[in-house]
Design an enzyme around this catalytic site. Structure first.
Site, short mmCIF file in Angstrom:
data_model
loop_
_atom_site.label_atom_id
_atom_site.label_comp_id
_atom_site.label_asym_id
_atom_site.label_seq_id
_atom_site.Cartn_x
_atom_site.Cartn_y
_atom_site.Cartn_z
N THR A 1 -9.82 20.56 30.64
CA THR A 1 -9.13 20.69 29.36
C THR A 1 -7.78 21.38 29.50
OG1 THR A 1 -9.20 21.89 27.26
CG2 THR A 1 -10.48 22.82 29.03
N TYR B 1 -14.07 29.13 26.23
CA TYR B 1 -14.21 27.69 26.47
C TYR B 1 -13.31 27.26 27.63
CZ TYR B 1 -13.15 22.75 26.00
OH TYR B 1 -12.92 21.43 26.29
#
Ligand code: UDP
Length: 326
Positions: free
Chosen positions: A114, A138
């Site tokens: 990501t 995250y």
């Protein structure tokens, strides 16, 4: 090739499975269906299982030649409140998969990473060699796994391609799958559903960012384009490409206000908005420098104009509102 797709019953995973099947591969979906959907598994078999269970991961690799690993939790805001959940699922459980691959002699893995690994980067558009300083658990959980892949590569000969996704959006142009998160936290589906009147007004998180209109900027990439990058990524690894990490984005950024106005323009419906404070863990701007994926994979976005993203997403969400898939 028989390719294990962890998280293949999810939004991006189902598009990846479709793209793999179109390229002649068999996507074997491994998913615990906590967030994924049985209806989204249409292009190959489903193995219902959890990566927390090392023996299930080992069994799933039977006959498999390569892995696309997408299983994981995805919510930035939640990760700030529940880091333990993110470290455990996205990192610790993912190590079970890597160790099972070692045991089975499966060497090639495409990993769903990501843009959040970059944190709040100083340089935008962001090149792949920017400092990796995640600003939420995250992003950090994904960064940890990228790091593990590097060390597993050096020690055990594993070969990996980390695809650093920017903002996946849109839906399958054939309408066969699309986004269905619950809870939904992503901007585009929330804006569309607010316009359709099936969800409450959308909160606009922060109007005081150092951007031209004060709202945060993201690089939205059509999920079908993103899916194709995985197919090319597998072929890249199988043909001897070196382990690396690539941004998968368009190179163009759009603000939250811009998204709202494109949804209004395409749907012909007003979007009710509530101005809200910034969301914890959010960066002001994340836009890819998107050259290396073109060079390494011969990949380029084909469906990622904001117009096509919103049009395909709108068609999907209209259908979901009337006939939710089962
Ligand atoms: N956003 C917003 N309202 C929402 C959801 C998101 O203003 O209800 C903003 C969010 O702050 C970010 C952008 O929209 O700047 C994209 O957020 P999303 O959750 O879709 O993806 P992320 O970039 O967090 O992965």
């Amino acid at each position: 090739m028989r390719i294990l797709v962890t998280g293949g019953a999810g939004y991006i995973g189902s598009h990846v499975a479709k793209a793999l099947a179109s390229a002649g591969h068999t996507p074997v979906v491994f998913d615990n269906l906590e967030m994924g959907h049985r209806w989204a598994v249409r292009w190959g078999p489903l193995i219902e299982g959890d990566l927390a269970d090392a023996s299930a991961a080992r069994a799933a690799l039977e006959g498999v030649e390569a892995v696309v690993h997408l299983a994981g939790y995805i919510f930035v805001g939640e990760s700030v409140k529940a880091p333990s959940k993110y470290y455990r699922n996205n990192f610790v459980n993912s190590l079970n998969l890597l160790d099972a691959m070692r045991a089975a002699g499966v060497r090639d893995i495409v990993f769903s990473s990501t843009a959040a690994v970059y944190g709040a980067p100083e340089k935008v558009p962001i090149p792949e060699d920017s400092p990796k300083i995640p600003i939420n658990p995250y992003g950090e959980s994904k960064r940890f796994f990228e790091q593990a892949l590097e060390w597993y590569g050096a020690a055990y000969g594993m070969r990996s391609l980390c695809l650093r996704y920017f903002n996946a959006a849109g839906a399958d142009p054939d309408g066969e799958t699309g986004e269905a998160h619950e809870p939904e936290t992503h901007l585009i589906p929330l804006v569309i559903d607010a316009a359709l009147g099936v969800r409450p007004p959308v909160g606009l998180f922060g109007t005081d960012y150092p951007t031209p209109d004060g709202t945060a900027i993201r690089d939205y990439i059509h999920v079908t384009d993103l899916a194709r990058a995985h197919v090319l990524g597998i072929e890249y690894l199988r043909s001897g490409g070196a382990s690396t990490a690539l941004n998968v984005g368009t190179g163009s950024g759009h603000s939250v206000r811009e998204i709202i106005s494109v949804v209004e323009g395409i749907s012909g419906l007003p979007v009710p908005v509530n101005i809200a404070p910034r969301r914890e863990g959010d960066s002001p701007a994340l836009v890819a420098l998107a050259l290396r994926a073109r060079e390494a994979l011969g990949w380029e976005p084909r469906h990622s104009s904001l117009e096509e993203i919103v049009r395909t997403a709108l068609a999907w969400h209209r259908r979901m509102a009337k006939h939710p898939p089962r």
